[in-house]
Each structure stands twice: as C-alpha cells, then as structure tokens.
Design a protein around this motif. Structure first.
Motif, PDB file in Angstrom:
ATOM      1  N   ALA A 210       7.163  21.396  56.222  1.00 28.55           N
ATOM      2  CA  ALA A 210       7.029  22.479  56.953  1.00 28.55           C
ATOM      3  C   ALA A 210       8.067  23.247  57.589  1.00 28.55           C
ATOM      4  N   TYR A 211       7.986  24.380  57.567  1.00 30.18           N
ATOM      5  CA  TYR A 211       9.321  25.105  58.089  1.00 30.18           C
ATOM      6  C   TYR A 211      10.297  24.742  57.374  1.00 30.18           C
ATOM      7  N   MET A 212      10.496  24.221  56.101  1.00 33.53           N
ATOM      8  CA  MET A 212      11.618  23.884  55.322  1.00 33.53           C
ATOM      9  C   MET A 212      11.628  24.868  54.200  1.00 33.53           C
ATOM     10  N   ASN A 213      12.655  24.685  53.322  1.00 32.70           N
ATOM     11  CA  ASN A 213      13.077  25.002  52.042  1.00 32.70           C
ATOM     12  C   ASN A 213      13.804  24.264  51.125  1.00 32.70           C
TER      13      ASN A 213
ATOM     14  N   GLN B 144       4.081  28.079  49.985  1.00 28.03           N
ATOM     15  CA  GLN B 144       3.431  29.634  50.233  1.00 28.03           C
ATOM     16  C   GLN B 144       4.188  30.016  51.794  1.00 28.03           C
ATOM     17  N   GLY B 145       4.946  31.206  51.911  1.00 32.22           N
ATOM     18  CA  GLY B 145       5.418  31.611  53.048  1.00 32.22           C
ATOM     19  C   GLY B 145       6.679  31.050  53.647  1.00 32.22           C
ATOM     20  N   HIS B 146       7.195  30.007  52.686  1.00 32.36           N
ATOM     21  CA  HIS B 146       8.279  29.226  53.141  1.00 32.36           C
ATOM     22  C   HIS B 146       9.535  29.709  52.127  1.00 32.36           C
ATOM     23  N   GLY B 147      10.740  29.645  52.397  1.00 32.47           N
ATOM     24  CA  GLY B 147      11.843  29.957  51.754  1.00 32.47           C
ATOM     25  C   GLY B 147      11.983  31.403  51.333  1.00 32.47           C
ATOM     26  N   ARG B 148      11.696  31.524  49.781  1.00 28.83           N
ATOM     27  CA  ARG B 148      11.832  32.796  49.079  1.00 28.83           C
ATOM     28  C   ARG B 148      10.319  33.073  48.466  1.00 28.83           C
TER      29      ARG B 148
ATOM     30  N   GLN C 130      -1.787  21.998  72.173  1.00 28.66           N
ATOM     31  CA  GLN C 130      -0.941  22.820  73.076  1.00 28.66           C
ATOM     32  C   GLN C 130       0.059  23.757  72.062  1.00 28.66           C
ATOM     33  N   MET C 131      -0.011  23.600  70.810  1.00 28.32           N
ATOM     34  CA  MET C 131       1.203  24.456  70.207  1.00 28.32           C
ATOM     35  C   MET C 131       0.415  25.757  70.102  1.00 28.32           C
ATOM     36  N   LYS C 132       1.527  26.610  70.694  1.00 32.55           N
ATOM     37  CA  LYS C 132       1.473  27.980  70.702  1.00 32.55           C
ATOM     38  C   LYS C 132       2.769  28.749  69.731  1.00 32.55           C
ATOM     39  N   VAL C 133       2.429  29.701  68.989  1.00 33.87           N
ATOM     40  CA  VAL C 133       3.423  30.517  68.227  1.00 33.87           C
ATOM     41  C   VAL C 133       4.587  30.696  68.991  1.00 33.87           C
ATOM     42  N   GLU C 134       4.587  31.147  70.292  1.00 37.87           N
ATOM     43  CA  GLU C 134       6.017  31.325  70.929  1.00 37.87           C
ATOM     44  C   GLU C 134       6.751  30.404  71.059  1.00 37.87           C
ATOM     45  N   MET C 135       6.351  29.246  70.970  1.00 42.41           N
ATOM     46  CA  MET C 135       7.282  27.885  71.271  1.00 42.41           C
ATOM     47  C   MET C 135       8.105  27.697  70.047  1.00 42.41           C
ATOM     48  N   PHE C 136       7.684  28.431  69.031  1.00 45.48           N
ATOM     49  CA  PHE C 136       8.496  28.268  67.765  1.00 45.48           C
ATOM     50  C   PHE C 136       9.397  29.263  67.479  1.00 45.48           C
ATOM     51  N   LEU C 137       9.269  30.550  68.191  1.00 49.63           N
ATOM     52  CA  LEU C 137      10.066  31.468  67.774  1.00 49.63           C
ATOM     53  C   LEU C 137      11.476  31.515  68.035  1.00 49.63           C
ATOM     54  N   GLU C 138      11.922  30.632  69.021  1.00 47.70           N
ATOM     55  CA  GLU C 138      13.472  30.442  69.330  1.00 47.70           C
ATOM     56  C   GLU C 138      13.984  28.932  68.932  1.00 47.70           C
ATOM     57  N   MET C 139      13.143  28.656  68.083  1.00 51.41           N
ATOM     58  CA  MET C 139      13.734  27.421  67.405  1.00 51.41           C
ATOM     59  C   MET C 139      14.851  27.797  66.125  1.00 51.41           C
ATOM     60  N   PRO C 140      15.906  26.829  65.960  1.00 50.68           N
ATOM     61  CA  PRO C 140      16.833  27.212  64.902  1.00 50.68           C
ATOM     62  C   PRO C 140      16.274  27.531  63.319  1.00 50.68           C
ATOM     63  N   PHE C 141      15.079  26.865  63.166  1.00 44.84           N
ATOM     64  CA  PHE C 141      14.673  27.319  61.810  1.00 44.84           C
ATOM     65  C   PHE C 141      13.994  28.561  61.760  1.00 44.84           C
TER      66      PHE C 141
ATOM     67  N   LYS D 145      15.509  31.469  62.934  1.00 39.61           N
ATOM     68  CA  LYS D 145      16.646  32.493  62.387  1.00 39.61           C
ATOM     69  C   LYS D 145      16.852  32.194  61.007  1.00 39.61           C
ATOM     70  N   ASP D 146      16.813  30.777  60.412  1.00 39.11           N
ATOM     71  CA  ASP D 146      16.926  30.408  59.126  1.00 39.11           C
ATOM     72  C   ASP D 146      16.115  31.036  58.317  1.00 39.11           C
ATOM     73  N   TYR D 147      14.804  31.255  58.721  1.00 37.78           N
ATOM     74  CA  TYR D 147      13.737  31.713  57.949  1.00 37.78           C
ATOM     75  C   TYR D 147      13.899  33.191  57.472  1.00 37.78           C
ATOM     76  N   ARG D 148      14.768  34.105  58.314  1.00 33.67           N
ATOM     77  CA  ARG D 148      15.124  35.452  58.167  1.00 33.67           C
ATOM     78  C   ARG D 148      15.854  35.525  56.962  1.00 33.67           C
ATOM     79  N   LYS D 149      16.920  34.234  56.712  1.00 32.93           N
ATOM     80  CA  LYS D 149      18.024  34.682  55.882  1.00 32.93           C
ATOM     81  C   LYS D 149      17.395  34.638  54.295  1.00 32.93           C
ATOM     82  N   LEU D 150      16.220  33.925  54.155  1.00 33.41           N
ATOM     83  CA  LEU D 150      15.731  33.907  52.791  1.00 33.41           C
ATOM     84  C   LEU D 150      14.423  34.549  52.428  1.00 33.41           C
ATOM     85  N   ALA D 151      13.696  34.845  53.609  1.00 27.97           N
ATOM     86  CA  ALA D 151      12.423  35.311  53.438  1.00 27.97           C
ATOM     87  C   ALA D 151      12.260  36.605  52.892  1.00 27.97           C
TER      88      ALA D 151
END
Length: 255
Positions: free
Chosen positions: A18-21, A44-48, A125-136, A138-144
């Motif tokens: 998950a969250y990888m490529n 689906q939704g990962h990498g390219r 306890q998982m919320k979308v907001e807590m993942f938005l600042e994680m390093p991956f 930013k990486d997502y935007r490079k390939l998506a």
C-alpha cells in the motif's frame, strides 16, 4: 494498469504494498530479474496506474492481476507480493489458482485477528489527514496520472484496512505452494504466521520419513513491517530456492 518487464527466465509477477509503487519496492526487483522474467505491476491508484470509481479490495486487486495476465498472454506465473501485495497475491491464489505456480508472500495475514494488537487498535483511528504530510504523499505526485488524487487513495486504503479478512477455509483448501516471509516485529503476529504455515500443511517433523510441505516459513530477525522489503539479500536468499524447488539436505538423506 502500468507495468514494467525486466529480465529473462520463468515469469514472476511482483506486487507492491500500500502507498508504494515499482521504484519503492527497491532492489529486490532487479535482483529477481537476474533469473526471472519479472512483471512488476502498479495497482489501482498507485504509481502510474489510474484510479477508477471502485473500492480497493483484495478480491478486486486479485482479479486485476488475472486480467493483466490475460492481457499480456501469461497463462501461469510465480508471484511475489509484499504487504498489501502479499494479501492480494493470497486472494489471487484463492480466486485464480490455475494461474499461479508458487506464491511468495511477505508480511501477509489471512484474518484481521492476525494483526498485532497495537495495529488493530490504530485502524479505527485512521484519518485521511494524518497521511497527507507523510513522505509518500509527496512521492505520489511525482508519478500519478492525477497528482491531486492522493486523499481519495488514502480514503480507499483506510477502507481496505477495515475489510473483514477471514480466509481460513479458503487458505486451508489451497494447493498452491506458499512461502510465508515475516519480520519478527511485523504487523502480523508471529503466531499468525505460524498458523498460516500450519494451514498450508507445514510445521511437521522433517526427519521422520514424511516429505516436507511444499510451503515454507521464513522469519527475518530484528525486522519491522516496513523494514522487510529493504532486506534484499535475505529476501532473495529465501525466494530464489523456493521458486527453484531447492531444499537443504538433511544428515540422514543420501547425497
């Protein structure tokens, strides 16, 4: 679905977490490509690979692998998956056993009860907001294909964590040989990995005249969940003999 092909040899499909490529799977892909024709996929939704209007579930991911194989003309292949990719690989073996030779599954569970207690407590306890600042993030935007699609991907992956995994009977019925790889501090408990191994027919006494189980269990020492995929040499040392059908010789066996 984006994919890359490398190497020569028997076909091997590689499935990321998950969250990888493909790039974040690291050096294990080129290592395996030295002896296999590796088909590395992006889910689906990962990498390219674009996202679509559909939940991300393990059955969906498994069926995507089958559709990919049909599209490229692969009738049967070995599979190596890590984390989400390992669970998708397990579902793939359950749903499409005729397409799988052997499955190497790193950091996998077959039931939600197999997760570490701390992780089970964290899931609600998982919320979308807590993942938005994680390093991956930013990486997502490079390939998506859609650089703004990360929050939706997180929403779907949080829902995936809440998917009611309970595959004991399906796993028990599997005929596919499975190599279970786990860290000794993984997200699933050691007891769960052993239970999975026993469901697949493993865990017996090997020197008592009965043949070894075609499935195997490997535990990586001092290794957390996210550190499993970084241990290229150890992973390869476990995966390659399994795929080649090589077993250590015992003292009582003829040379």
């Amino acid at each position: 679905m984006y994919y890359e092909v490398s190497g020569k040899g028997d076909p091997l499909i590689v499935l990321h977490g998950a969250y990888m490529n493909i790039p974040t799977m690291g050096a294990i892909i080129p290592k395996l490509a030295k002896t296999h024709r590796v088909y590395a996929l992006e889910f689906q939704g990962h990498g390219r690979t674009t996202d679509i209007d559909r939940p991300i579930t393990y059955p969906h991911l498994a069926d995507d692998i089958a559709a990919f194989m049909d599209a490229v003309g692969l009738k049967k292949a070995d599979v190596f998956g890590y984390s989400m990719g390992a669970a998708a690989g397990l579902q793939f073996a359950i749903r499409h056993p005729e397409k799988v030779n052997k499955l190497a599954a790193a950091s996998v569970a077959y039931d939600v009860e197999g997760w570490q207690p701390e992780f089970k407590e964290f899931i609600p306890q998982m919320k979308v907001e807590m993942f938005l600042e994680m390093p991956f993030a930013k990486d997502y935007r490079k390939l998506a294909a859609n650089p703004e699609g990360f929050p939706e991907l997180v929403r779907k992956l949080i829902a995936l964590e809440k998917e009611p995994m309970a595959w004991r009977e399906q796993v028990k019925a599997l005929k596919t040989p499975v190599l279970i790889i786990t860290g000794d501090a993984d997200v699933s408990t050691l007891e769960h990995s052993v239970a999975l191994f026993r469901l697949l027919g493993g865990g017996g006494a090997g020197d008592m005249g009965k043949p070894l189980s075609p499935s195997r269990l490997a535990v990586l020492p001092a290794t957390s969940h996210t550190a499993v995929i970084t241990q290229t040499e150890l992973l390869h040392a476990f995966i390659e003999p399994f795929l080649k059908g090589i077993t250590p010789k015992g003292m009582f066996e003829a040379p």
